[in-house]
Design an enzyme around this catalytic site. Sequence first.
Site, PDB file in Angstrom:
ATOM      1  N   GLY A   5      67.168  78.489  -0.277  1.00  0.00           N
ATOM      2  CA  GLY A   5      67.040  77.600  -1.424  1.00  0.00           C
ATOM      3  C   GLY A   5      66.842  78.387  -2.702  1.00  0.00           C
ATOM      4  N   ALA A   6      67.624  79.477  -2.856  1.00  0.00           N
ATOM      5  CA  ALA A   6      67.332  80.485  -3.882  1.00  0.00           C
ATOM      6  C   ALA A   6      67.987  80.223  -5.229  1.00  0.00           C
ATOM      7  CB  ALA A   6      67.759  81.863  -3.382  1.00  0.00           C
ATOM      8  N   SER A   7      68.804  79.197  -5.353  1.00  0.00           N
ATOM      9  CA  SER A   7      69.587  79.045  -6.576  1.00  0.00           C
ATOM     10  C   SER A   7      68.853  78.313  -7.697  1.00  0.00           C
ATOM     11  CB  SER A   7      70.900  78.319  -6.272  1.00  0.00           C
ATOM     12  OG  SER A   7      70.646  76.998  -5.815  1.00  0.00           O
ATOM     13  N   ASN A  10      62.121  78.601   1.948  1.00  0.00           N
ATOM     14  CA  ASN A  10      61.843  77.735   0.812  1.00  0.00           C
ATOM     15  C   ASN A  10      62.690  76.476   0.800  1.00  0.00           C
ATOM     16  OD1 ASN A  10      61.098  77.047  -2.120  1.00  0.00           O
ATOM     17  ND2 ASN A  10      63.305  77.413  -2.239  1.00  0.00           N
ATOM     18  N   SER A  12      54.127  71.565   1.851  1.00  0.00           N
ATOM     19  CA  SER A  12      53.803  70.596   0.805  1.00  0.00           C
ATOM     20  C   SER A  12      52.375  70.114   1.006  1.00  0.00           C
ATOM     21  CB  SER A  12      54.755  69.401   0.858  1.00  0.00           C
ATOM     22  OG  SER A  12      54.301  68.347   0.033  1.00  0.00           O
ATOM     23  N   TYR A  67      59.362  62.809   5.306  1.00  0.00           N
ATOM     24  CA  TYR A  67      59.201  64.134   4.705  1.00  0.00           C
ATOM     25  C   TYR A  67      57.810  64.697   4.999  1.00  0.00           C
ATOM     26  CZ  TYR A  67      58.442  67.601   1.005  1.00  0.00           C
ATOM     27  OH  TYR A  67      58.113  68.734   0.303  1.00  0.00           O
ATOM     28  N   ALA A  89      55.798  63.980   7.410  1.00  0.00           N
ATOM     29  CA  ALA A  89      55.662  64.307   8.832  1.00  0.00           C
ATOM     30  C   ALA A  89      56.378  65.609   9.168  1.00  0.00           C
ATOM     31  CB  ALA A  89      56.214  63.163   9.680  1.00  0.00           C
TER      32      ALA A  89
END
Length: 267
Positions: free
Chosen positions: A14-16, A85, A143, A156, A158
């Site tokens: 998720g690096a962008s 991430n 989270s 989400y 859970a």
Amino acid sequence: MDLQLSGRVAIVTGASKGIGLAVTRTLLAEGARVVAVSRKSAPELEALAGDLVHVPADLMDPEAPGQIVGRAVAEFGGLDILVNNAGGPPPGVALPRFGFLTPTDEDWRTMFEFNLFSVVRAVRAAVPAMLARGGGSIVNVSSGSARMPAPMNVDYNAAKAGLNTLTKALSEEFAPQGIRVNTVSPGPVRTAWWTESGGAADIIAAQAGTDRDTVITQVAPEMMKLSTGRLVEPQEVADVVALLSSPRSASTTGADLAVDGGFLKQV
């Protein structure tokens, strides 16, 4: 403080954009070599200087993690750090969703696939490469909602609770072999999830009868009882991820570090 990351090899998913972009930028600044993973690149990612390789990948594909780790080994000779991430709303999904009855079985499957099962596969692929180097660090971005469940984004929350449990189990198994595993649990972070058109701020604004900017600056911090009175900045999360990635955190494993503006109230 020297984080002793120079020359170490990291994968960041998720690096962008958002937290992932901030983590990638921070690790590069500390001298790490980074394999940045996202479905597609972005100008902000391409502008970064340092030993950076972008690998376009869909983490919903079960084969992707193995291919990513293979690329890290081929490009840089091994793997020391894995930052899981990527997460949040799966592609094509807008959050928040309100109420337990709202998500369907397919919604639940997709949410767990993106936020939990992709991490399981990434860790499975990464561990042998880390063991070959004598150890490493895995940081899973979870989270605060995993520990403060509510009748919103139930699927989400859970999935992230499952990620926390997974992290504890991994830390127990692999710490004796030199691999530390920790979670970082952000609160609401000022990322595209909140700010883009049709994102969380717009959805909440429609419910509250206000506008996006007011949600970001006032409604969301009040609704989530943020002690700081503001959303978290991506760099604030990235700094903690970098520290956990570092040998300076050699005795920190199985921990869950909140970077949430005071969202989590429990002791």
